[in-house]
Scaffold this active site. Structure first.
Site, PDB file in Angstrom:
ATOM      1  N   HIS A 148      -7.198  -8.634  -2.353  1.00 54.19           N
ATOM      2  CA  HIS A 148      -8.581  -8.092  -2.088  1.00 54.19           C
ATOM      3  C   HIS A 148      -8.507  -6.583  -2.622  1.00 54.19           C
ATOM      4  O   HIS A 148      -7.524  -5.929  -2.711  1.00 54.19           O
ATOM      5  CB  HIS A 148      -9.030  -8.112  -0.839  1.00 54.19           C
ATOM      6  CG  HIS A 148      -8.010  -7.375   0.181  1.00 54.19           C
ATOM      7  ND1 HIS A 148      -6.996  -8.029   0.852  1.00 54.19           N
ATOM      8  CD2 HIS A 148      -8.100  -6.087   0.793  1.00 54.19           C
ATOM      9  CE1 HIS A 148      -6.243  -7.017   1.604  1.00 54.19           C
ATOM     10  NE2 HIS A 148      -7.046  -5.900   1.500  1.00 54.19           N
ATOM     11  N   HIS A 192     -10.776  -3.186  -1.514  1.00 54.47           N
ATOM     12  CA  HIS A 192     -11.744  -2.700  -0.254  1.00 54.47           C
ATOM     13  C   HIS A 192     -12.880  -1.691  -0.966  1.00 54.47           C
ATOM     14  O   HIS A 192     -12.269  -1.038  -2.166  1.00 54.47           O
ATOM     15  CB  HIS A 192     -11.159  -1.697   0.659  1.00 54.47           C
ATOM     16  CG  HIS A 192      -9.922  -2.340   1.257  1.00 54.47           C
ATOM     17  ND1 HIS A 192     -10.308  -2.911   2.851  1.00 54.47           N
ATOM     18  CD2 HIS A 192      -8.558  -2.849   1.030  1.00 54.47           C
ATOM     19  CE1 HIS A 192      -9.229  -3.583   3.119  1.00 54.47           C
ATOM     20  NE2 HIS A 192      -8.208  -3.248   2.290  1.00 54.47           N
ATOM     21  N   TYR A 199      -0.726  -9.879   1.048  1.00 56.34           N
ATOM     22  CA  TYR A 199       0.220  -9.441   1.625  1.00 56.34           C
ATOM     23  C   TYR A 199       0.390  -9.990   3.253  1.00 56.34           C
ATOM     24  O   TYR A 199      -0.761 -10.049   3.556  1.00 56.34           O
ATOM     25  CB  TYR A 199       0.053  -7.632   1.459  1.00 56.34           C
ATOM     26  CG  TYR A 199      -1.146  -7.156   1.925  1.00 56.34           C
ATOM     27  CD1 TYR A 199      -1.364  -7.118   3.415  1.00 56.34           C
ATOM     28  CD2 TYR A 199      -2.263  -6.785   1.122  1.00 56.34           C
ATOM     29  CE1 TYR A 199      -2.448  -6.353   4.007  1.00 56.34           C
ATOM     30  CE2 TYR A 199      -3.179  -6.291   1.534  1.00 56.34           C
ATOM     31  CZ  TYR A 199      -3.414  -6.039   3.028  1.00 56.34           C
ATOM     32  OH  TYR A 199      -4.674  -5.477   3.509  1.00 56.34           O
ATOM     33  N   TYR A 255       1.010  -1.215  -0.021  1.00 61.51           N
ATOM     34  CA  TYR A 255      -0.063  -0.282   0.020  1.00 61.51           C
ATOM     35  C   TYR A 255       0.934   1.138  -0.100  1.00 61.51           C
ATOM     36  O   TYR A 255       1.747   1.323   0.572  1.00 61.51           O
ATOM     37  CB  TYR A 255      -0.765   0.036   1.422  1.00 61.51           C
ATOM     38  CG  TYR A 255      -2.031  -0.875   1.222  1.00 61.51           C
ATOM     39  CD1 TYR A 255      -3.190  -0.440   0.650  1.00 61.51           C
ATOM     40  CD2 TYR A 255      -1.897  -2.183   1.720  1.00 61.51           C
ATOM     41  CE1 TYR A 255      -4.351  -1.114   0.749  1.00 61.51           C
ATOM     42  CE2 TYR A 255      -3.111  -2.893   1.660  1.00 61.51           C
ATOM     43  CZ  TYR A 255      -4.399  -2.307   1.094  1.00 61.51           C
ATOM     44  OH  TYR A 255      -5.332  -3.074   1.023  1.00 61.51           O
ATOM     45  N   ARG A 307      -3.046 -11.507   3.970  1.00 58.90           N
ATOM     46  CA  ARG A 307      -4.383 -11.221   3.506  1.00 58.90           C
ATOM     47  C   ARG A 307      -4.307 -11.928   1.749  1.00 58.90           C
ATOM     48  O   ARG A 307      -3.427 -11.876   1.389  1.00 58.90           O
ATOM     49  CB  ARG A 307      -4.811  -9.699   3.365  1.00 58.90           C
ATOM     50  CG  ARG A 307      -4.687  -9.117   4.679  1.00 58.90           C
ATOM     51  CD  ARG A 307      -5.862  -9.340   5.644  1.00 58.90           C
ATOM     52  NE  ARG A 307      -7.299  -9.925   4.967  1.00 58.90           N
ATOM     53  CZ  ARG A 307      -8.195  -9.112   4.497  1.00 58.90           C
ATOM     54  NH1 ARG A 307      -7.746  -7.784   4.489  1.00 58.90           N
ATOM     55  NH2 ARG A 307      -9.079  -9.681   4.240  1.00 58.90           N
TER      56      ARG A 307
HETATM   57 FE   LIG Z   1      -6.363  -4.169   2.581  1.00 56.66          FE
END
Ligand SMILES: [Fe+3]
Lengths: 241, 209
Positions: A159, A161, A146, A107, A156
Site C-alpha cells: 500500500h 499512504h 510487511y 520503512y 499488511r
Molecule cells: Fe504502511
C-alpha cells in the site's frame, strides 16, 4: 451556479468506525462518546493554500528524491489520477503527500521492527499538488507487503499512504492506496474495518497497461474523492458566514 | 429507475498508521528531504504578524492514560482580527504574515506537541453571531480510523465562551471544560495547555462537521 455551500454530511457508515477491535490499537484510541454535530462554520470551510512554489523538482519522484548511489531496488511504477469532490469536479491545488515501505516492505523509521533491508536509495516519501483539473502523478517503486504487531501473524497488503489537503479543513483526509489483484487486501484488519466492500474497492488502484512506459514502469490509476459542497440554491446565507 | 444524482462517495478514510511522521514531517523523522523549506506547517507566525504571540502545547492521551508518541496534530485558525488566510475567506484580507495552519508531531519520547502561534480573533457562526476565539484541531495517528476534529477555546475568554453558539450546543455541560485550555506563562509568554483525551472520564468533545 457554483458550489459555495457547506459540505455534504460525511457518511460515517462508509468510513471505518472508530472502534475496530481486530485492529487492536483502535481499542484504546477510539472515542466512545457521540460526535457533536456541527454545521460547517467558516472555521471549517476555509483552508490554507499550498502553492506549487513549495515543491522541488523531484518531490513526486520517489525513485530520485532520495537516491544516493543509484536507483532504488524494486518494480518501477507510476501512480496517477485525479482528486475529485463528491460532485465530480476536479480539485485543483490539492496537496498530496504520500509515504510507503520500500520494495522489501521496510520503512525508513527508527521504530520499525521488520528485518527486511533498508534501501540506501529509497527515502519513502513524496508530495505533489494537483493541476487545474485536479490531476496528479508520482513515480515510485512498488512497496512490499510487511508484517506488523497486531494479531500474531498479521501482514499488511502492499500500500501507499496518502494525505490529502483540498480547499477546506473539513475536507482533510488520510487514506491508503492498494494494488489491483492483491489477495492480502481482504485479509487485512485495517482494510476490513471499512464495512462496505464497494468502499474498499474505491481504494484499490487499477493496473493501467495502456499508460505503462515500455521497458520502464507499470502504471496504476488511483482517483481520490474529497467531500463536496452543497449548491447554494435559494439560500439566504451571508457570504462566508 | 429515476435520474441519477451523479454523486461520488468520499474516499474512505484509513488510519495514518505508525509512520505518519515519515509522510508529514519527514525532516523531523530523520529523512532530510525537500530542501530548505523543511516540514510544512512548522512555522505559523512571521516576524511581522499582528496579535499576541502564544504557545499551545499538550498531549494526546489514550484510554489507558498513555500519551500518543506517534500522532500528528494540525491546527487551523483565524488571525488576530478573526480572518482566515484562505481564498475561501470573503470577509476581508487576512494578515499575510500569519499562515493560520500549523502541523506538529507528538514527540517520540514525551508525546508532547507544541505550536507557536497567535491568539485568534472572533469568527462568526452560521447565523452571524460571534463564536468565542478558538483554534480548530485535527488529530490523526495509528489506531485512529478517521481523523478527529475538535476545537480549543481559551480560559481567559470566559465571557465570549459563555455566549459562544457552538459551546452552547453541548448538552452535558461538564464536558465543555474538555475544550478549554488553561492559560499559563512560560518565559513571559502565554502558554495554553490543551490535552486531548481520546477516551475516558475526560474524553474530549470531537465534532462531526
Ligand atoms: Fe504502511
Amino acid at each position: 451556479m457554483t458550489d459555495q455551500g457547506s459540505f455534504y454530511q460525511r457518511d460515517r457508515g462508509w468510513h471505518p468506525p472508530p472502534f475496530t477491535p481486530h485492529y487492536k490499537t483502535s481499542v484504546l484510541r477510539s472515542p466512545q462518546r457521540a460526535l457533536l454535530s456541527l454545521e460547517n462554520t467558516i472555521s471549517e470551510m476555509t483552508g490554507p493554500v499550498f502553492g506549487h512554489g513549495v515543491l522541488g523538482e523531484y518531490d513526486n519522484d520517489l525513485i530520485r528524491n532520495w537516491a544516493k548511489t543509484g536507483d532504488p531496488v524494486g518494480p518501477r511504477i507510476i501512480v496517477y489520477g485525479r482528486v475529485l469532490d463528491e460532485n465530480g469536479h476536479g480539485v485543483s491545488g490539492a496537496l498530496l503527500e504520500f509515504w510507503q515501505a520500500n520494495a522489501g516492505g521496510r520503512y525508513r523509521h527508527k521504530k520499525e521492527l521488520y528485518v527486511a533491508a533498508l534501501d540506501p536509495n529509497f527515502g519513502g516519501c513524496g508530495r505533489t499538488i494537483t493541476d487545474d483539473q485536479g490531476r496528479y502523478c508520482l513515480r515510485t517503486i512498488k512497496p512490499g507487503p510487511y508484517p506488523w504487531p497486531n494479531r500474531v501473524n498479521d501482514w499488511r497488503p502492499a500500500h501507499i499512504h496518502f494525505s490529502i489537503f483540498g480547499h477546506a479543513f473539513a475536507q482533510r483526509l488520510i487514506t491508503q492506496m492498494y494494488f489491483e489483484g492483491d489477495p492480502m487486501i481482504w485479509q487485512c484488519p485495517i482494510v476490513m474495518g471499512i464495512p462496505d466492500r464497494n468502499a474498499i474497492e474505491t481504494l484499490v488502484a487499477a493496473l493501467d497497461r495502456e499508460n505503462s512506459i515500455h521497458m520502464d514502469a507499470l502504471a496504476y490509476k488511483f482517483d481520490i474523492v474529497l467531500r463536496g459542497r452543497r449548491s447554494t440554491l435559494f439560500e439566504n446565507r451571508t457570504e462566508g458566514n | 429507475m429515476v435520474q441519477s444524482l451523479n454523486r461520488l462517495k468520499e474516499s474512505p478514510s484509513q488510519t495514518a498508521g505508525p509512520y505518519i511522521h515519515i509522510g508529514a514531517t519527514p525532516n523531523h523523522s530523520g529523512i532530510e528531504i525537500y530542501g530548505n523549506g523543511g516540514d510544512l506547517g512548522r512555522t505559523l507566525v512571521g516576524p511581522d504578524a499582528k496579535g499576541e504571540r502564544i504557545v499551545i502545547k499538550g498531549h494526546v492521551i489514550d484510554g489507558g492514560g498513555a500519551p500518543l508518541k506517534d500522532a500528528l496534530v494540525e491546527i487551523w485558525q483565524a488571525d488576530s482580527a478573526g480572518l482566515h488566510n484562505s481564498p475561501q475567506e470573503k470577509r476581508g484580507k487576512a494578515d499575510p504574515a500569519f499562515a493560520g495552519w500549523g502541523r506538529q508531531p507528538t514527540d517520540g519520547v514525551t508525546g508532547e506537541y507544541r505550536f507557536e502561534t497567535i491568539k485568534p480573533g472572533r469568527v462568526p457562526f452560521v447565523d452571524g453571531r460571534l463564536m468565542a476565539p478558538h483554534v480548530t484541531f485535527w488529530i490523526v495517528a495509528r489506531g485512529i480510523n478517521v481523523g478527529l476534529h475538535t476545537r480549543m477555546y481559551f480560559s481567559d475568554e470566559a465571557a465570549a465562551n459563555t455566549e459562544c453558539p457552538v459551546l452552547a450546543r453541548v448538552e452535558h455541560r461538564d464536558r465543555v471544560a474538555t475544550l478549554i485550555a488553561a492559560r499559563g506563562e512560560e518565559g513571559g509568554r502565554a502558554v495554553y495547555i490543551f490535552d486531548i483525551h481520546l477516551q475516558g472520564e475526560q474524553e474530549t468533545i470531537f465534532f462531526d462537521i
